[in-house]
Design a protein around this motif. Structure first.
Motif, PDB file in Angstrom:
ATOM      1  N   ARG A 186      -5.147   6.392 -15.441  1.00  0.00           N
ATOM      2  CA  ARG A 186      -6.455   6.458 -16.168  1.00  0.00           C
ATOM      3  C   ARG A 186      -7.601   5.771 -15.707  1.00  0.00           C
ATOM      4  N   LYS A 187      -7.375   4.681 -15.267  1.00  0.00           N
ATOM      5  CA  LYS A 187      -8.166   3.790 -14.657  1.00  0.00           C
ATOM      6  C   LYS A 187      -8.700   3.675 -13.324  1.00  0.00           C
ATOM      7  N   PHE A 188      -8.009   4.243 -12.504  1.00  0.00           N
ATOM      8  CA  PHE A 188      -8.213   4.370 -10.984  1.00  0.00           C
ATOM      9  C   PHE A 188      -7.850   5.675 -10.531  1.00  0.00           C
ATOM     10  N   GLY A 189      -8.725   5.924  -9.373  1.00  0.00           N
ATOM     11  CA  GLY A 189      -8.702   7.402  -8.683  1.00  0.00           C
ATOM     12  C   GLY A 189      -7.157   7.418  -7.797  1.00  0.00           C
ATOM     13  N   ARG A 190      -7.014   8.288  -7.584  1.00  0.00           N
ATOM     14  CA  ARG A 190      -5.529   8.481  -6.769  1.00  0.00           C
ATOM     15  C   ARG A 190      -6.147   8.015  -5.207  1.00  0.00           C
ATOM     16  N   GLY A 191      -5.171   7.001  -4.733  1.00  0.00           N
ATOM     17  CA  GLY A 191      -5.234   6.653  -3.543  1.00  0.00           C
ATOM     18  C   GLY A 191      -5.659   5.277  -3.655  1.00  0.00           C
ATOM     19  N   LYS A 192      -6.190   4.702  -4.716  1.00  0.00           N
ATOM     20  CA  LYS A 192      -6.707   3.448  -4.992  1.00  0.00           C
ATOM     21  C   LYS A 192      -5.561   2.509  -4.518  1.00  0.00           C
ATOM     22  N   LYS A 193      -5.916   1.448  -3.388  1.00  0.00           N
ATOM     23  CA  LYS A 193      -5.090   0.497  -3.134  1.00  0.00           C
ATOM     24  C   LYS A 193      -5.029  -0.550  -4.025  1.00  0.00           C
ATOM     25  N   LEU A 194      -3.680  -1.131  -4.402  1.00  0.00           N
ATOM     26  CA  LEU A 194      -3.496  -1.938  -5.507  1.00  0.00           C
ATOM     27  C   LEU A 194      -3.192  -3.374  -4.608  1.00  0.00           C
ATOM     28  N   PHE A 195      -1.912  -3.010  -3.918  1.00  0.00           N
ATOM     29  CA  PHE A 195      -1.120  -4.246  -3.181  1.00  0.00           C
ATOM     30  C   PHE A 195      -0.869  -3.998  -2.034  1.00  0.00           C
ATOM     31  N   ASN A 196      -0.877  -5.133  -1.267  1.00  0.00           N
ATOM     32  CA  ASN A 196      -0.296  -5.265   0.053  1.00  0.00           C
ATOM     33  C   ASN A 196       1.051  -5.904  -0.236  1.00  0.00           C
ATOM     34  N   VAL A 197       2.185  -5.619   0.309  1.00  0.00           N
ATOM     35  CA  VAL A 197       3.608  -6.313   0.530  1.00  0.00           C
ATOM     36  C   VAL A 197       3.949  -6.675   1.821  1.00  0.00           C
ATOM     37  N   THR A 198       4.094  -7.740   2.240  1.00  0.00           N
ATOM     38  CA  THR A 198       4.813  -8.074   3.392  1.00  0.00           C
ATOM     39  C   THR A 198       5.964  -8.852   3.333  1.00  0.00           C
ATOM     40  N   ILE A 199       6.931  -8.328   3.977  1.00  0.00           N
ATOM     41  CA  ILE A 199       8.239  -8.581   4.163  1.00  0.00           C
ATOM     42  C   ILE A 199       8.663  -9.313   5.300  1.00  0.00           C
ATOM     43  N   SER A 200       8.992 -10.639   5.561  1.00  0.00           N
ATOM     44  CA  SER A 200       9.496 -11.279   6.642  1.00  0.00           C
ATOM     45  C   SER A 200      10.844 -12.379   6.375  1.00  0.00           C
ATOM     46  N   ASP A 201      11.146 -13.144   7.130  1.00  0.00           N
ATOM     47  CA  ASP A 201      11.917 -14.119   7.187  1.00  0.00           C
ATOM     48  C   ASP A 201      11.659 -15.143   6.526  1.00  0.00           C
ATOM     49  N   ARG A 202      10.196 -15.150   6.088  1.00  0.00           N
ATOM     50  CA  ARG A 202       9.669 -16.269   4.962  1.00  0.00           C
ATOM     51  C   ARG A 202       9.649 -15.660   3.732  1.00  0.00           C
ATOM     52  N   GLY A 203       9.979 -14.368   3.435  1.00  0.00           N
ATOM     53  CA  GLY A 203      10.103 -13.906   2.111  1.00  0.00           C
ATOM     54  C   GLY A 203       9.236 -12.841   1.856  1.00  0.00           C
ATOM     55  N   ILE A 204       9.073 -12.686   0.615  1.00  0.00           N
ATOM     56  CA  ILE A 204       8.137 -11.412   0.252  1.00  0.00           C
ATOM     57  C   ILE A 204       6.843 -11.924  -0.114  1.00  0.00           C
ATOM     58  N   ASN A 205       5.716 -11.597   0.522  1.00  0.00           N
ATOM     59  CA  ASN A 205       4.292 -11.888  -0.207  1.00  0.00           C
ATOM     60  C   ASN A 205       3.674 -10.659  -0.524  1.00  0.00           C
ATOM     61  N   VAL A 206       3.004 -10.842  -1.899  1.00  0.00           N
ATOM     62  CA  VAL A 206       2.336  -9.654  -2.436  1.00  0.00           C
ATOM     63  C   VAL A 206       0.924 -10.048  -2.561  1.00  0.00           C
ATOM     64  N   GLU A 207      -0.098  -9.140  -1.916  1.00  0.00           N
ATOM     65  CA  GLU A 207      -1.512  -9.402  -2.132  1.00  0.00           C
ATOM     66  C   GLU A 207      -2.179  -8.503  -2.906  1.00  0.00           C
ATOM     67  N   SER A 208      -3.010  -8.963  -4.171  1.00  0.00           N
ATOM     68  CA  SER A 208      -3.563  -7.879  -4.904  1.00  0.00           C
ATOM     69  C   SER A 208      -4.799  -7.792  -4.235  1.00  0.00           C
ATOM     70  N   LEU A 209      -5.183  -6.494  -4.289  1.00  0.00           N
ATOM     71  CA  LEU A 209      -6.523  -5.772  -3.981  1.00  0.00           C
ATOM     72  C   LEU A 209      -7.296  -5.310  -4.978  1.00  0.00           C
ATOM     73  N   ILE A 210      -7.242  -5.719  -6.086  1.00  0.00           N
ATOM     74  CA  ILE A 210      -7.910  -5.316  -6.991  1.00  0.00           C
ATOM     75  C   ILE A 210      -8.304  -6.673  -8.103  1.00  0.00           C
TER      76      ILE A 210
END
Length: 210
Positions: A186-210
């Motif tokens: 209800r708040k955002f239109g379809r396709g709105k980017k919310l998060f980037n998720v990067t997975i590596s041997d250093r672990g999981i990193n989540v970047e918020s885009l909102i």
């Protein structure tokens, strides 16, 4: 603002569905969310239907059950917590869907709807958040183009507050990068980017885009 607080800001005390192809970051995002919530002093239950979690982070209450009936009974009587993650709703159905009769298929789908209904009530009673990962309809043997993928379980039937889709952006030996975008909200239109998720041997990193 923590990742848990960000999701609460978006969805409130309700149920979020995250769907997408295998390997597109659904479980990794949920693990990062669970760890973040525990670090913020929240209580977390992680219900795993696929044995996707090889190592359970400290502080998370972990439950493994690959059966639809087992998951239904668990969420029906789920104890109070701040966050409940179900990974994934569709897998127990997909695993037996092909060999099931039409009556059995109907029963399986009704049970999956009942599970989300129980989660909806659970979030309301406990002022909590629930996140459900799910399969796209292509997992049921349907030939659906990548850009037209839909979740198994739509908002109108399942009552999800918000539905998000995961996308695989990059996969290499060094790291896997995924995106989470709005599919229905209800708040955002379809396709709105919310998060980037990067997975590596250093672990999981989540970047918020909102």
């Amino acid at each position: 603002m923590s990742l848990y607080e960000k999701l609460k800001e978006i969805a409130g005390n309700d149920v979020v569905e995250i769907f997408g192809p295998s390997g597109s970051g659904k479980t990794s995002f949920c693990l990062a969310l669970a760890v973040d919530a525990v670090k913020s002093g929240k209580s977390v239950y992680f219900v795993d239907a696929e044995r996707n979690v090889s190592s359970v982070p400290e502080g998370i209450k972990y439950v493994y059950d690959p059966t639809l009936d087992g998951i239904l009974n668990y969420v029906r009587y789920a104890p109070r917590a701040d966050l409940l993650i179900l990974d994934s709703l569709g897998f127990p159905v997909v695993a037996k869907y092909a060999e099931a009769s039409m009556n059995e298929r109907g029963s399986m789908l009704l049970k999956s709807v009942t599970i989300t209904s129980y989660l909806k009530i659970w979030t309301w009673r406990n002022n909590s958040l629930a996140v459900v990962t799910n399969q796209p309809v292509s997992s049921f043997g349907k030939d659906v183009p990548e850009e037209e993928l839909k979740p198994f379980g739509d908002k109108s039937i399942y009552g999800f507050k918000s539905i998000w889709r995961t996308y695989l952006v990059k996969a290499s030996e060094e790291e896997t990068v995924c995106e989470i975008r709005v599919w229905r909200d209800r708040k955002f239109g379809r396709g709105k980017k919310l998060f980037n998720v990067t997975i590596s041997d250093r672990g999981i990193n989540v970047e918020s885009l909102i």
